[in-house]
Design a protein around this motif. Structure first.
Motif, PDB file in Angstrom:
ATOM      1  N   PHE A  36       0.825  -1.214   0.000  1.00 21.40           N
ATOM      2  CA  PHE A  36       0.000   0.000   0.000  1.00 21.40           C
ATOM      3  C   PHE A  36       0.864   1.271   0.000  1.00 21.40           C
ATOM      4  CE2 PHE A  36      -3.456  -2.631   2.255  1.00 21.40           C
ATOM      5  CZ  PHE A  36      -4.033  -2.975   1.039  1.00 21.40           C
ATOM      6  N   LEU A  37       1.968   1.233   0.700  1.00 29.04           N
ATOM      7  CA  LEU A  37       2.827   2.411   0.766  1.00 29.04           C
ATOM      8  C   LEU A  37       3.409   2.759  -0.598  1.00 29.04           C
ATOM      9  CD1 LEU A  37       4.676   1.871   4.178  1.00 29.04           C
ATOM     10  CD2 LEU A  37       2.854   3.505   3.652  1.00 29.04           C
ATOM     11  N   GLU A  38       3.550   1.767  -1.465  1.00 28.87           N
ATOM     12  CA  GLU A  38       4.033   2.032  -2.826  1.00 28.87           C
ATOM     13  C   GLU A  38       3.075   2.935  -3.586  1.00 28.87           C
ATOM     14  OE1 GLU A  38       4.789  -1.633  -4.844  1.00 28.87           O
ATOM     15  OE2 GLU A  38       6.108  -2.408  -3.262  1.00 28.87           O
ATOM     16  N   TYR A  39       1.822   2.979  -3.160  1.00 36.73           N
ATOM     17  CA  TYR A  39       0.813   3.811  -3.824  1.00 36.73           C
ATOM     18  C   TYR A  39       0.382   4.982  -2.939  1.00 36.73           C
ATOM     19  CZ  TYR A  39       0.590  -0.159  -7.005  1.00 36.73           C
ATOM     20  OH  TYR A  39       0.916  -1.155  -7.906  1.00 36.73           O
ATOM     21  N   ASP A  40       1.200   5.293  -1.935  1.00 41.85           N
ATOM     22  CA  ASP A  40       0.932   6.400  -1.014  1.00 41.85           C
ATOM     23  C   ASP A  40      -0.408   6.270  -0.309  1.00 41.85           C
ATOM     24  OD1 ASP A  40       3.372   7.714  -1.579  1.00 41.85           O
ATOM     25  OD2 ASP A  40       2.508   8.556  -3.407  1.00 41.85           O
ATOM     26  N   ILE A  41      -0.793   5.048  -0.001  1.00 42.87           N
ATOM     27  CA  ILE A  41      -2.031   4.787   0.723  1.00 42.87           C
ATOM     28  C   ILE A  41      -1.744   4.829   2.221  1.00 42.87           C
ATOM     29  CG2 ILE A  41      -3.789   3.034   1.226  1.00 42.87           C
ATOM     30  CD1 ILE A  41      -3.455   2.080  -1.679  1.00 42.87           C
ATOM     31  N   TYR A  42      -2.589   5.545   2.950  1.00 42.78           N
ATOM     32  CA  TYR A  42      -2.421   5.648   4.398  1.00 42.78           C
ATOM     33  C   TYR A  42      -2.608   4.271   5.049  1.00 42.78           C
ATOM     34  CZ  TYR A  42      -3.628   6.370   9.278  1.00 42.78           C
ATOM     35  OH  TYR A  42      -3.684   6.272  10.648  1.00 42.78           O
ATOM     36  N   THR A  43      -1.710   3.924   5.939  1.00 42.44           N
ATOM     37  CA  THR A  43      -1.829   2.661   6.669  1.00 42.44           C
ATOM     38  C   THR A  43      -1.578   2.882   8.154  1.00 42.44           C
ATOM     39  OG1 THR A  43       0.507   2.056   6.390  1.00 42.44           O
ATOM     40  CG2 THR A  43      -1.038   1.316   4.683  1.00 42.44           C
ATOM     41  N   GLU A  44      -2.181   2.029   8.946  1.00 37.03           N
ATOM     42  CA  GLU A  44      -1.950   2.012  10.386  1.00 37.03           C
ATOM     43  C   GLU A  44      -1.882   0.570  10.841  1.00 37.03           C
ATOM     44  OE1 GLU A  44      -4.336   2.929  14.563  1.00 37.03           O
ATOM     45  OE2 GLU A  44      -5.064   3.808  12.700  1.00 37.03           O
ATOM     46  N   VAL A  45      -0.865   0.246  11.594  1.00 33.91           N
ATOM     47  CA  VAL A  45      -0.718  -1.098  12.148  1.00 33.91           C
ATOM     48  C   VAL A  45      -1.091  -1.070  13.621  1.00 33.91           C
ATOM     49  CG1 VAL A  45       0.882  -2.990  12.657  1.00 33.91           C
ATOM     50  CG2 VAL A  45       1.081  -1.735  10.487  1.00 33.91           C
ATOM     51  N   GLN A  46      -2.008  -1.929  14.005  1.00 35.87           N
ATOM     52  CA  GLN A  46      -2.364  -2.080  15.414  1.00 35.87           C
ATOM     53  C   GLN A  46      -1.688  -3.349  15.934  1.00 35.87           C
ATOM     54  OE1 GLN A  46      -6.694  -2.138  15.298  1.00 35.87           O
ATOM     55  NE2 GLN A  46      -6.787   0.074  15.693  1.00 35.87           N
ATOM     56  N   ASN A  47      -0.620  -3.177  16.676  1.00 33.99           N
ATOM     57  CA  ASN A  47       0.123  -4.314  17.203  1.00 33.99           C
ATOM     58  C   ASN A  47      -0.610  -4.941  18.378  1.00 33.99           C
ATOM     59  OD1 ASN A  47       2.703  -4.512  15.655  1.00 33.99           O
ATOM     60  ND2 ASN A  47       2.897  -2.371  16.310  1.00 33.99           N
ATOM     61  N   LEU A  48      -0.719  -6.265  18.351  1.00 39.02           N
ATOM     62  CA  LEU A  48      -1.453  -6.999  19.384  1.00 39.02           C
ATOM     63  C   LEU A  48      -0.541  -7.879  20.224  1.00 39.02           C
ATOM     64  CD1 LEU A  48      -4.420  -8.105  17.088  1.00 39.02           C
ATOM     65  CD2 LEU A  48      -4.317  -6.093  18.559  1.00 39.02           C
ATOM     66  N   GLY A  49       0.771  -7.843  19.931  1.00 38.69           N
ATOM     67  CA  GLY A  49       1.719  -8.677  20.651  1.00 38.69           C
ATOM     68  C   GLY A  49       1.850 -10.050  20.026  1.00 38.69           C
ATOM     69  N   LEU A 114      -8.584  -0.864  -3.520  1.00 40.47           N
ATOM     70  CA  LEU A 114      -8.017   0.313  -2.867  1.00 40.47           C
ATOM     71  C   LEU A 114      -6.829   0.840  -3.671  1.00 40.47           C
ATOM     72  CD1 LEU A 114      -8.674   1.905  -0.231  1.00 40.47           C
ATOM     73  CD2 LEU A 114      -6.670   0.813   0.754  1.00 40.47           C
ATOM     74  N   ILE A 115      -6.000  -0.061  -4.164  1.00 42.44           N
ATOM     75  CA  ILE A 115      -4.861   0.347  -4.987  1.00 42.44           C
ATOM     76  C   ILE A 115      -5.346   1.001  -6.274  1.00 42.44           C
ATOM     77  CG2 ILE A 115      -2.962  -0.558  -6.393  1.00 42.44           C
ATOM     78  CD1 ILE A 115      -2.490  -2.599  -4.107  1.00 42.44           C
ATOM     79  N   LYS A 116      -6.400   0.463  -6.872  1.00 36.32           N
ATOM     80  CA  LYS A 116      -6.963   1.049  -8.090  1.00 36.32           C
ATOM     81  C   LYS A 116      -7.438   2.475  -7.832  1.00 36.32           C
ATOM     82  CE  LYS A 116      -9.043   1.198 -12.194  1.00 36.32           C
ATOM     83  NZ  LYS A 116      -8.296   1.312 -13.453  1.00 36.32           N
ATOM     84  N   LEU A 117      -8.121   2.688  -6.738  1.00 31.15           N
ATOM     85  CA  LEU A 117      -8.613   4.026  -6.401  1.00 31.15           C
ATOM     86  C   LEU A 117      -7.458   5.009  -6.227  1.00 31.15           C
ATOM     87  CD1 LEU A 117     -11.343   3.035  -3.789  1.00 31.15           C
ATOM     88  CD2 LEU A 117     -11.774   3.935  -6.080  1.00 31.15           C
ATOM     89  N   ALA A 118      -6.427   4.573  -5.488  1.00 30.58           N
ATOM     90  CA  ALA A 118      -5.300   5.463  -5.215  1.00 30.58           C
ATOM     91  C   ALA A 118      -4.464   5.706  -6.463  1.00 30.58           C
ATOM     92  CB  ALA A 118      -4.441   4.868  -4.105  1.00 30.58           C
ATOM     93  N   LYS A 119      -4.208   4.658  -7.228  1.00 26.13           N
ATOM     94  CA  LYS A 119      -3.377   4.790  -8.429  1.00 26.13           C
ATOM     95  C   LYS A 119      -4.002   5.734  -9.441  1.00 26.13           C
ATOM     96  CE  LYS A 119      -1.213   1.998 -12.044  1.00 26.13           C
ATOM     97  NZ  LYS A 119      -1.069   0.631 -12.610  1.00 26.13           N
ATOM     98  N   ASP A 120      -5.332   5.642  -9.613  1.00 21.61           N
ATOM     99  CA  ASP A 120      -6.030   6.488 -10.587  1.00 21.61           C
ATOM    100  C   ASP A 120      -6.496   7.809  -9.993  1.00 21.61           C
ATOM    101  OD1 ASP A 120      -5.582   4.407 -12.293  1.00 21.61           O
ATOM    102  OD2 ASP A 120      -7.671   3.755 -12.433  1.00 21.61           O
ATOM    103  N   LYS A 121      -6.183   8.019  -8.702  1.00 20.51           N
ATOM    104  CA  LYS A 121      -6.550   9.268  -8.013  1.00 20.51           C
ATOM    105  C   LYS A 121      -8.040   9.594  -8.180  1.00 20.51           C
ATOM    106  CE  LYS A 121      -1.948  11.372  -8.167  1.00 20.51           C
ATOM    107  NZ  LYS A 121      -1.237  10.130  -8.529  1.00 20.51           N
ATOM    108  N   ILE A 122      -8.864   8.588  -7.951  1.00 21.06           N
ATOM    109  CA  ILE A 122     -10.309   8.746  -8.067  1.00 21.06           C
ATOM    110  C   ILE A 122     -10.821   9.635  -6.930  1.00 21.06           C
ATOM    111  CG2 ILE A 122     -12.524   7.554  -8.112  1.00 21.06           C
ATOM    112  CD1 ILE A 122     -10.742   7.010 -10.548  1.00 21.06           C
ATOM    113  N   GLN A 123     -11.622  10.616  -7.261  1.00 18.68           N
ATOM    114  CA  GLN A 123     -12.200  11.495  -6.246  1.00 18.68           C
ATOM    115  C   GLN A 123     -13.428  10.833  -5.639  1.00 18.68           C
ATOM    116  OE1 GLN A 123     -13.069  15.467  -7.570  1.00 18.68           O
ATOM    117  NE2 GLN A 123     -14.251  15.970  -5.723  1.00 18.68           N
ATOM    118  N   LEU A 124     -13.409  10.667  -4.344  1.00 19.82           N
ATOM    119  CA  LEU A 124     -14.512  10.034  -3.622  1.00 19.82           C
ATOM    120  C   LEU A 124     -15.285  11.055  -2.809  1.00 19.82           C
ATOM    121  CD1 LEU A 124     -12.793   6.824  -2.163  1.00 19.82           C
ATOM    122  CD2 LEU A 124     -14.008   7.055  -4.340  1.00 19.82           C
ATOM    123  N   ASP A 125     -16.568  10.804  -2.645  1.00 23.69           N
ATOM    124  CA  ASP A 125     -17.387  11.603  -1.740  1.00 23.69           C
ATOM    125  C   ASP A 125     -17.417  10.936  -0.370  1.00 23.69           C
ATOM    126  OD1 ASP A 125     -18.017  13.326  -3.871  1.00 23.69           O
ATOM    127  OD2 ASP A 125     -19.673  12.026  -4.493  1.00 23.69           O
ATOM    128  N   GLY A 126     -16.255  10.572   0.122  1.00 24.70           N
ATOM    129  CA  GLY A 126     -16.146   9.874   1.386  1.00 24.70           C
ATOM    130  C   GLY A 126     -14.828   9.125   1.451  1.00 24.70           C
TER     131      GLY A 126
END
Length: 382
Positions: A36-49, A114-126
């Motif tokens: 995801f980071l290759e396409y500048d997509i925001y990510t968050e990791v929730q570590n659970l141990g 998600l990669i398709k949306l980010a790669k094509d810079k699709i404008q979303l209403d949300g």
């Protein structure tokens, strides 16, 4: 859609062993996060141990938000497989491997859109958010952790295998240990009428007969509740009638049935089995969304467009994490590629067409709810 990408993701996920226990879902999280980071997509990791983690990835603005949810863990593969469970083997139109159907096929399809949306810079209403959780197959550690912070969303889609039929409800489950207790004695002595083994047998018959009472419970699309004994333990020694026989029950329950009600039903039929103790092992409520909910109606219309046949809401035959999302006020449907008949079995596989159709289905959900007419330039294929 990028057909090569979705199958590359799926193949890589299959090769990552996330058998639960122990899970090791963080290995899959790290792979997807880097992608995801290759396409500048925001990510968050929730570590659970213990090398366990959730991954959250999103694209778009804050509201309204659609969540696409999947689990990264898979069940064990202890039996002899024709195709190695963690090598991703193609045979014709089928991809074999543990988790192909349950449910890395859906995770791959969700990731691809998600990669398709980010790669094509699709404008979303949300905003579109992917939530890939750990530990769905055992105790829902990942989902429970996610929902400690997440409170609202417009809707959610869980990609459990439904052959892309829209499922709107599932039964919950209560698993209890029931210990039948009596004095142990030498097996050579005359048989005592009241002993833990005989009383356990009576308890099992009583639990089985409870199913007749449960048939009176009705739901619009779900089958009635049911209970079964799935494990029996009681050995002390070859020449001892044991003083404790432990049963494990699996009680499938309807939405709205709470823990206290289920426990009372169990206790009501154990009055004639002597001394016993019940210990809760696991509880998950049932879940549902109203058949007339706007999300259900519109998703059925999307299904008809993608699958080219009439769609109506169905029940999901297994339990899943819909109940937790619904409890937090998030309208949630269940829809994913592959058949539940392929889940948890030797030589699990998924059909190529199911993966591609799920990618199309999920993208059409995004278009239906988050893309205005002026922005509908997302068609196209690669």
């Amino acid at each position: 859609m990028n057909k090569e990408l979705v199958f590359k993701i799926l193949e890589e996920l299959i090769k990552i062993d996330t058998t639960n226990p122990p899970g090791n879902e963080k290995n899959a999280v790290e792979y997807l996060q880097q992608l995801f980071l290759e396409y500048d997509i925001y990510t968050e990791v929730q570590n659970l141990g213990n090398n366990r983690a959730n991954l959250i990835a999103s694209y778009g603005v804050a509201e309204p938000e659609i969540i696409f949810c999947g689990h990264l863990d898979v069940v064990p593969s202890t039996e002899e497989w024709t195709y190695p469970p963690f090598q991703a083997t193609w045979q014709g139109t089928r991809l074999y491997g543990r988790g192909t159907t349950d449910m890395k096929g859906a995770v791959a399809a969700m990731s691809a859109i998600l990669i398709k949306l980010a790669k094509d810079k699709i404008q979303l209403d949300g905003k579109v958010t992917l939530v890939f959780v750990a530990d769905e197959e055992f105790s829902n550690l990942g989902m429970r952790n996610f929902l400690q912070k997440k409170r609202t969303a417009y809707m959610a889609v869980i990609g459990e295998p439904t052959e892309l039929q829209l499922a709107v409800a599932h039964r919950g489950v209560l698993r209890d240990y029931i210990d039948i207790i009596a004095r142990p004695y030498h097996a050579a002595l005359p048989e005592r009428e009241s002993n833990a083994v005989n009383n356990a047998a009576e308890a099992m018959l009583s639990l089985f007969r409870l199913n007749e009472t449960l048939k009176s419970y009705h739901h619009e699309i779900l089958p009635p509740p049911s209970i079964a004994v799935t494990k029996i333990e009681g050995y002390e020694n070859d020449n001892i009638v044991p003083g404790n026989v432990r049963l494990l029950t699996d009680f499938r329950i309807l939405p709205g049935m709470n823990f206290e009600e289920c426990r009372k039903l169990e206790e009501s039929i154990l009055k004639n089995v002597g001394k016993y103790e019940i210990t809760k092992h696991f509880f998950m409520p049932g879940g549902e969304i109203d058949l007339q909910h706007e999300v259900v109606k519109r998703c059925c219309q999307i299904g008809e467009k993608v699958l080219h046949r009439k769609q109506r809401p169905v029940a999901f035959d297994a339990s899943c994490e819909q109940c937790f999302l619904v409890e937090h006020g998030i309208p949630t449907v269940i829809c994913g590629p592959g058949s539940l008949n392929q889940a948890h079995i030797v030589d699990e596989y998924i059909e190529k067409e199911q993966v591609l159709l799920s990618e199309e289905y999920y993208m059409n959900i995004v278009k239906e709810f988050l893309i205005g007419a002026e922005n509908e330039t997302i068609e196209g294929s690669e």
